[in-house]
Design an enzyme around this catalytic site. Structure first.
Site, PDB file in Angstrom:
ATOM      1  N   TRP A 130       0.874  -1.120   0.114  1.00 35.80           N
ATOM      2  CA  TRP A 130      -0.001   0.006   0.093  1.00 35.80           C
ATOM      3  C   TRP A 130       0.831   1.167  -0.112  1.00 35.80           C
ATOM      4  CZ3 TRP A 130      -2.128   2.364   4.936  1.00 35.80           C
ATOM      5  CH2 TRP A 130      -2.770   3.656   4.939  1.00 35.80           C
ATOM      6  N   ASP A 214      -1.827  -5.800   9.483  1.00 37.32           N
ATOM      7  CA  ASP A 214      -2.480  -4.586   8.749  1.00 37.32           C
ATOM      8  C   ASP A 214      -3.774  -5.290   8.233  1.00 37.32           C
ATOM      9  OD1 ASP A 214      -3.273  -2.005   8.089  1.00 37.32           O
ATOM     10  OD2 ASP A 214      -1.899  -1.960   6.308  1.00 37.32           O
ATOM     11  N   LYS A 253     -13.393  -0.277   4.789  1.00 33.20           N
ATOM     12  CA  LYS A 253     -14.061  -1.064   3.437  1.00 33.20           C
ATOM     13  C   LYS A 253     -15.053  -1.954   3.905  1.00 33.20           C
ATOM     14  CE  LYS A 253      -9.788   0.325   2.103  1.00 33.20           C
ATOM     15  NZ  LYS A 253      -9.331   1.047   0.731  1.00 33.20           N
TER      16      LYS A 253
HETATM   17  C1  LIG Z   1      -3.221  -2.035   3.317  1.00 28.39           C
HETATM   18  C2  LIG Z   1      -4.166  -0.756   3.859  1.00 28.39           C
HETATM   19  N1  LIG Z   1      -4.050  -0.676   5.189  1.00 28.39           N
HETATM   20  C3  LIG Z   1      -4.701   0.354   5.759  1.00 28.39           C
HETATM   21  C4  LIG Z   1      -5.572   1.130   5.087  1.00 28.39           C
HETATM   22  C5  LIG Z   1      -6.019   2.228   5.613  1.00 28.39           C
HETATM   23  O1  LIG Z   1      -7.250   2.888   5.368  1.00 28.39           O
HETATM   24  P1  LIG Z   1      -7.949   3.504   5.850  1.00 28.39           P
HETATM   25  O2  LIG Z   1      -7.453   4.728   6.785  1.00 28.39           O
HETATM   26  O3  LIG Z   1      -9.142   4.365   4.860  1.00 28.39           O
HETATM   27  O4  LIG Z   1      -8.904   2.905   7.078  1.00 28.39           O
HETATM   28  C6  LIG Z   1      -5.604   0.747   3.556  1.00 28.39           C
HETATM   29  C7  LIG Z   1      -6.551   1.541   2.547  1.00 28.39           C
HETATM   30  O5  LIG Z   1      -6.567   1.526   1.423  1.00 28.39           O
HETATM   31  C8  LIG Z   1      -5.056  -0.234   2.935  1.00 28.39           C
HETATM   32  O6  LIG Z   1      -4.954  -0.604   1.707  1.00 28.39           O
END
Ligand SMILES: Cc1ncc(COP(=O)(O)O)c(C=O)c1O
Length: 407
Positions: A130, A214, A253
């Site tokens: 990410w 994560d 999500k």
């Molecule tokens: C691998 C991963 N970790 C963490 C996140 C954190 O997302 P958010 O801050 O929107 O909860 C994302 C979002 O795309 C992700 O793909």
């Protein structure tokens, strides 16, 4: 002269840049396959029926107020978050949990805390990962080295588990940190098998590497929140429950609550003493940075997970989302095969979650965007969420033309 004149310009974030370019594109054939935000088959944002219902309950509540949450976050949210993450392993481990500003905030808090306490020499990130993982760690402490461990085999579109394990065995040091994505890996859509997870956990233990799991897509990968948390529970239970690690949990999500910023950070420690210290450090950090986490989305998640009927509806909603994405995978695969589009597309059927790596070159991606108005990230990540029964043939035809054109 302005005080801000010396600011060095940052590199624009590719997702936000792509979203802006897409919004400015006036072509009516345009298709956005870049953001990781779920859309329904009409390419519209989807409010989960379970969320809709919880919202109605909350808004109808005469006692709904806008008070600040306690320092560790909304207690109901934190309680259900612990339950869906750890389930049976919850009672046997000592776990400190704090509500955060979504998954990003959880990643940020654990990076800050580990940088201050463990002071790792290196943080290991999957190749690729990410795009915010390296940014968060650089922002927290640019002196911590960032190394990539092999993950995606660019030749075969499969998981390079041997490369990953041997790299960690040979190069990682005691006290390093590793970021591991629990399921529906962003950006590749490739997840380790249960056997792979056992090996990964073993290496982390042997080498004394601190794992940060994560968890941004629980329920999205298989449509089943328990299946998707298998790795976390394995880490919690192995070695008779002695392994220390953290989990960064996002509800963006799996509840479609992207803008509400709901997340939780869990830190699993060996002793109550260290748990108390972790809690105290998190409170200090949170007070200085955010004072209190956002309230409304937290109430939505807690309302759903505390109510049997709403919880069942949510499980249905997860199946609807993951099922639609699986269906689109099959549709695009079939359309490419029908056209004899050169390339190996089999992985489109076996990848998991929101994303797949298409292995298109920068030039091919530019033609796709400029000529056909189909937007993928510069890394060649395709987000399945933008594909619908109405545009899938057009997207397949566009990819086919781009691939054959450049041969
Ligand atoms: C691998 C991963 N970790 C963490 C996140 C954190 O997302 P958010 O801050 O929107 O909860 C994302 C979002 O795309 C992700 O793909």
């Amino acid at each position: 002269m302005s005080l801000f004149e010396h600011i060095l310009e940052g590199v624009p974030d590719s997702i936000f840049a792509m979203m802006e370019a897409f919004a400015a594109d006036t072509n009516d054939k345009k298709v956005n396959l870049s953001p990781g935000i779920y859309r329904d088959d009409n390419a519209k944002t989807w409010v989960l029926p379970s969320v809709q219902k919880a919202r109605e309950i909350l808004v109808a509540d005469q006692n709904l107020n806008h008070d600040i949450s306690p320092q560790m976050g909304n207690p109901d949210l934190v309680s259900v978050a612990r339950q869906i993450t750890f389930k049976d392993t919850l009672s046997s481990r000592i776990i400190t949990s704090m509500q955060t500003i979504s998954g990003t905030g959880a990643n940020h808090f654990i990076a800050r805390l580990l940088s201050d306490t463990l002071q790792p020499k290196t943080v290991w990130l999957s190749n690729p990962t990410w795009e915010n993982h390296p940014k968060i760690w650089t922002h927290v402490n640019s002196a911590i080295e960032q190394h990539l461990y092999p993950y995606y085999d660019y030749r075969t579109s499969t998981l390079d588990i041997e490369g990953m394990i041997s790299t960690l065995k040979e190069r990682a040091s005691r006290g390093d940190v590793i970021i591991l994505q629990v399921c529906a890996h962003n950006p590749t859509g490739l997840d380790p098998s249960m056997e792979d997870w056992e090996t990964i956990a073993e290496v982390c233990e042997e080498k004394g590497i601190f794992p940060v799991l994560d968890s941004a897509y629980q329920g999205f990968a298989t449509g089943d929140a328990d299946n998707d948390a298998w790795a976390i529970r394995h880490f919690a239970a192995r070695s008779r429950g002695t392994m220390e690690f953290a989990v960064t949990q996002s509800f963006s999500k799996n509840f479609g609550l992207y803008g509400e910023r709901v997340g939780v950070l869990h830190i699993v420690t060996r002793t109550r003493g260290s748990a108390a210290k972790a809690e105290s450090a998190l409170k200090t950090l949170s007070r200085a940075e955010i004072t209190s986490a956002p309230a409304f989305g937290a109430k939505v998640v807690a309302t759903i997970l505390q109510d049997q009927v709403l919880r069942e509806q949510w499980q249905e909603d997860l199946k609807t989302m993951s099922g639609r994405l699986r269906h689109m995978r099959k549709r695009l695969y079939d359309e490419l095969i029908k056209r004899n589009t050169p390339g190996n597309w089999a992985h489109l059927l076996t990848d998991i979650g929101m994303f797949s790596y298409m292995r298109l070159s920068e030039d091919q991606l530019a033609i796709l965007r400029n000529t056909f108005h189909v937007y993928l990230l510069p890394s060649s990540r395709l987000s399945w969420t933008g594909l619908t029964s109405r545009n899938v043939e057009y997207v397949a035809e566009s990819i086919h033309k781009v691939v054959t054109l450049s041969m």
